[in-house]
Design a protein around this motif. Structure first.
Motif, PDB file in Angstrom:
ATOM      1  N   GLU A  32      41.151  38.991  36.007  1.00 46.33           N
ATOM      2  CA  GLU A  32      42.196  39.148  37.149  1.00 46.33           C
ATOM      3  C   GLU A  32      41.731  40.237  38.018  1.00 46.33           C
ATOM      4  OE1 GLU A  32      46.427  39.488  36.113  1.00 46.33           O
ATOM      5  OE2 GLU A  32      45.991  38.837  33.961  1.00 46.33           O
ATOM      6  N   ARG A  33      40.993  41.408  37.427  1.00 49.84           N
ATOM      7  CA  ARG A  33      40.346  42.425  38.244  1.00 49.84           C
ATOM      8  C   ARG A  33      39.275  41.824  39.021  1.00 49.84           C
ATOM      9  NH1 ARG A  33      40.465  45.439  33.641  1.00 49.84           N
ATOM     10  NH2 ARG A  33      38.162  45.622  33.430  1.00 49.84           N
ATOM     11  N   ALA A  34      38.450  40.941  38.442  1.00 45.20           N
ATOM     12  CA  ALA A  34      37.335  40.237  39.015  1.00 45.20           C
ATOM     13  C   ALA A  34      37.795  39.422  40.169  1.00 45.20           C
ATOM     14  CB  ALA A  34      36.599  39.202  38.086  1.00 45.20           C
ATOM     15  N   VAL A  35      38.772  38.632  40.097  1.00 46.50           N
ATOM     16  CA  VAL A  35      39.238  37.822  40.976  1.00 46.50           C
ATOM     17  C   VAL A  35      39.739  38.820  42.333  1.00 46.50           C
ATOM     18  CG1 VAL A  35      41.039  36.394  41.808  1.00 46.50           C
ATOM     19  CG2 VAL A  35      39.753  35.917  39.671  1.00 46.50           C
ATOM     20  N   ASN A  36      40.658  39.790  41.911  1.00 51.15           N
ATOM     21  CA  ASN A  36      40.656  40.560  42.922  1.00 51.15           C
ATOM     22  C   ASN A  36      39.661  41.235  43.643  1.00 51.15           C
ATOM     23  OD1 ASN A  36      43.094  42.141  44.130  1.00 51.15           O
ATOM     24  ND2 ASN A  36      42.040  43.970  43.395  1.00 51.15           N
ATOM     25  N   ASP A  37      38.819  41.599  42.765  1.00 46.05           N
ATOM     26  CA  ASP A  37      37.692  42.062  43.727  1.00 46.05           C
ATOM     27  C   ASP A  37      36.860  41.093  44.480  1.00 46.05           C
ATOM     28  OD1 ASP A  37      37.768  44.603  41.965  1.00 46.05           O
ATOM     29  OD2 ASP A  37      36.279  44.184  40.500  1.00 46.05           O
ATOM     30  N   LEU A  38      36.902  40.016  44.284  1.00 44.05           N
ATOM     31  CA  LEU A  38      36.349  39.031  45.110  1.00 44.05           C
ATOM     32  C   LEU A  38      36.920  38.981  46.439  1.00 44.05           C
ATOM     33  CD1 LEU A  38      35.748  35.910  42.729  1.00 44.05           C
ATOM     34  CD2 LEU A  38      33.928  37.159  43.886  1.00 44.05           C
ATOM     35  N   SER A  39      38.172  39.544  46.551  1.00 42.26           N
ATOM     36  CA  SER A  39      38.633  39.717  47.891  1.00 42.26           C
ATOM     37  C   SER A  39      37.964  40.400  48.969  1.00 42.26           C
ATOM     38  CB  SER A  39      40.115  40.101  47.700  1.00 42.26           C
ATOM     39  OG  SER A  39      40.183  41.374  47.107  1.00 42.26           O
ATOM     40  N   SER A  40      36.994  41.376  48.459  1.00 41.31           N
ATOM     41  CA  SER A  40      36.290  41.982  49.400  1.00 41.31           C
ATOM     42  C   SER A  40      35.167  41.171  49.874  1.00 41.31           C
ATOM     43  CB  SER A  40      35.793  43.304  48.593  1.00 41.31           C
ATOM     44  OG  SER A  40      34.801  43.307  47.786  1.00 41.31           O
ATOM     45  N   TYR A  41      34.882  40.090  49.234  1.00 46.20           N
ATOM     46  CA  TYR A  41      33.497  39.309  49.474  1.00 46.20           C
ATOM     47  C   TYR A  41      34.215  37.823  50.330  1.00 46.20           C
ATOM     48  CZ  TYR A  41      29.161  37.184  48.636  1.00 46.20           C
ATOM     49  OH  TYR A  41      27.752  36.230  48.653  1.00 46.20           O
ATOM     50  N   CYS A  42      35.590  38.030  50.873  1.00 48.83           N
ATOM     51  CA  CYS A  42      36.021  36.806  51.496  1.00 48.83           C
ATOM     52  C   CYS A  42      36.084  36.815  52.886  1.00 48.83           C
ATOM     53  CB  CYS A  42      37.576  36.652  50.839  1.00 48.83           C
ATOM     54  SG  CYS A  42      37.682  36.046  49.342  1.00 48.83           S
ATOM     55  N   TYR A  43      36.054  35.719  53.413  1.00 49.25           N
ATOM     56  CA  TYR A  43      36.201  35.710  54.820  1.00 49.25           C
ATOM     57  C   TYR A  43      37.867  35.829  55.352  1.00 49.25           C
ATOM     58  CZ  TYR A  43      31.573  34.014  54.618  1.00 49.25           C
ATOM     59  OH  TYR A  43      30.258  33.739  54.418  1.00 49.25           O
ATOM     60  N   GLU A  44      37.936  36.655  56.495  1.00 46.72           N
ATOM     61  CA  GLU A  44      39.283  36.876  56.833  1.00 46.72           C
ATOM     62  C   GLU A  44      39.604  35.669  57.693  1.00 46.72           C
ATOM     63  OE1 GLU A  44      40.069  40.809  58.591  1.00 46.72           O
ATOM     64  OE2 GLU A  44      39.307  41.673  56.728  1.00 46.72           O
ATOM     65  N   GLY A  45      41.068  35.369  57.532  1.00 44.32           N
ATOM     66  CA  GLY A  45      41.505  34.338  58.436  1.00 44.32           C
ATOM     67  C   GLY A  45      42.919  34.753  58.971  1.00 44.32           C
ATOM     68  N   ASP A  46      43.644  33.781  59.431  1.00 43.48           N
ATOM     69  CA  ASP A  46      45.103  34.046  60.061  1.00 43.48           C
ATOM     70  C   ASP A  46      45.954  34.405  58.770  1.00 43.48           C
ATOM     71  OD1 ASP A  46      44.321  33.460  62.622  1.00 43.48           O
ATOM     72  OD2 ASP A  46      44.702  31.343  62.346  1.00 43.48           O
ATOM     73  N   GLY A  47      45.794  35.875  58.390  1.00 42.72           N
ATOM     74  CA  GLY A  47      46.751  36.331  57.496  1.00 42.72           C
ATOM     75  C   GLY A  47      46.319  36.004  55.920  1.00 42.72           C
ATOM     76  N   VAL A  48      45.086  35.316  55.885  1.00 47.96           N
ATOM     77  CA  VAL A  48      44.723  34.806  54.548  1.00 47.96           C
ATOM     78  C   VAL A  48      43.227  35.403  54.410  1.00 47.96           C
ATOM     79  CG1 VAL A  48      46.187  33.037  54.237  1.00 47.96           C
ATOM     80  CG2 VAL A  48      43.873  32.653  55.158  1.00 47.96           C
ATOM     81  N   LEU A  49      42.520  35.331  52.894  1.00 47.98           N
ATOM     82  CA  LEU A  49      41.303  35.710  52.948  1.00 47.98           C
ATOM     83  C   LEU A  49      40.576  34.225  52.128  1.00 47.98           C
ATOM     84  CD1 LEU A  49      41.677  38.982  51.072  1.00 47.98           C
ATOM     85  CD2 LEU A  49      40.888  38.696  53.286  1.00 47.98           C
ATOM     86  N   TYR A  50      39.313  33.814  52.642  1.00 51.90           N
ATOM     87  CA  TYR A  50      38.932  32.754  52.284  1.00 51.90           C
ATOM     88  C   TYR A  50      37.610  32.910  51.446  1.00 51.90           C
ATOM     89  CZ  TYR A  50      41.550  30.202  55.898  1.00 51.90           C
ATOM     90  OH  TYR A  50      42.586  29.778  56.718  1.00 51.90           O
ATOM     91  N   LEU A  51      37.806  32.473  49.968  1.00 53.79           N
ATOM     92  CA  LEU A  51      36.443  32.562  49.373  1.00 53.79           C
ATOM     93  C   LEU A  51      35.790  31.352  49.695  1.00 53.79           C
ATOM     94  CD1 LEU A  51      35.071  33.924  47.071  1.00 53.79           C
ATOM     95  CD2 LEU A  51      36.335  32.429  45.498  1.00 53.79           C
ATOM     96  N   ALA A  52      34.550  31.617  50.148  1.00 48.89           N
ATOM     97  CA  ALA A  52      33.600  30.337  50.480  1.00 48.89           C
ATOM     98  C   ALA A  52      33.345  29.415  49.295  1.00 48.89           C
ATOM     99  CB  ALA A  52      32.260  30.790  50.918  1.00 48.89           C
TER     100      ALA A  52
END
Length: 151
Positions: A32-52
């Motif tokens: 769960e912590r790793a998935v949360n950490d991946l949020s900093s590696y995501c692309y920002e969109g309209d109120g969401v974060l996209y994991l490529a």
């Protein structure tokens, strides 16, 4: 402990379409912590974060009314957020080079799941937060994780 809900009312553009929602604790177990950490590696969109999709995806399997969702990431994506991929011995069914970071299971209505958007929306919630709280909070951006790439 991570949970799954398959429910409508999550995507504001299509509120009637069910979404596979994975609820995690950002201070919880390593996956769960790793998935949360991946949020900093995501692309920002309209109120969401996209994991490529080249970095990770969500693999879903339905057996009867039992839904299993695996959140999968490539080791290089995990390394970018200082997570050791060696902590996760499970391998993706789509690409054995990718690791299963988090596996979550629940019972669902197969008919509702059949109508759900592909992939998953991950919400990181504190111990006293609910999904309804997150949906009402414009600052609570989910991570949108695509289904597996075509092979």
């Amino acid at each position: 402990m991570a949970q799954i809900q398959v429910r409508p009312g999550v995507n504001p553009d299509e509120p009637e379409v069910p979404v596979v929602v994975v609820l995690i604790d950002p201070e919880g177990p390593p996956g769960e912590r790793a998935v949360n950490d991946l949020s900093s590696y995501c692309y920002e969109g309209d109120g969401v974060l996209y994991l490529a999709q080249t970095d990770g995806w969500a693999e879903s399997a339905l057996a009867g009314d039992r839904l299993t969702v695996d959140v999968v990431a490539h080791p290089t994506a995990l390394e970018q957020v200082d997570v050791d991929p060696g902590l996760f011995p499970g391998r993706s069914a789509t690409d054995p080079a990718a690791v299963i970071v988090l596996r979550v299971e629940t019972r669902v209505d197969p008919g509702v799941f059949a109508r759900a958007e592909p992939g998953a929306a991950v919400f990181a919630l504190g111990p006293d937060e609910t999904l309804e709280d997150a949906l009402a909070d414009e600052e609570a951006w989910p991570i949108l994780i695509a289904p597996p790439p075509e092979r």
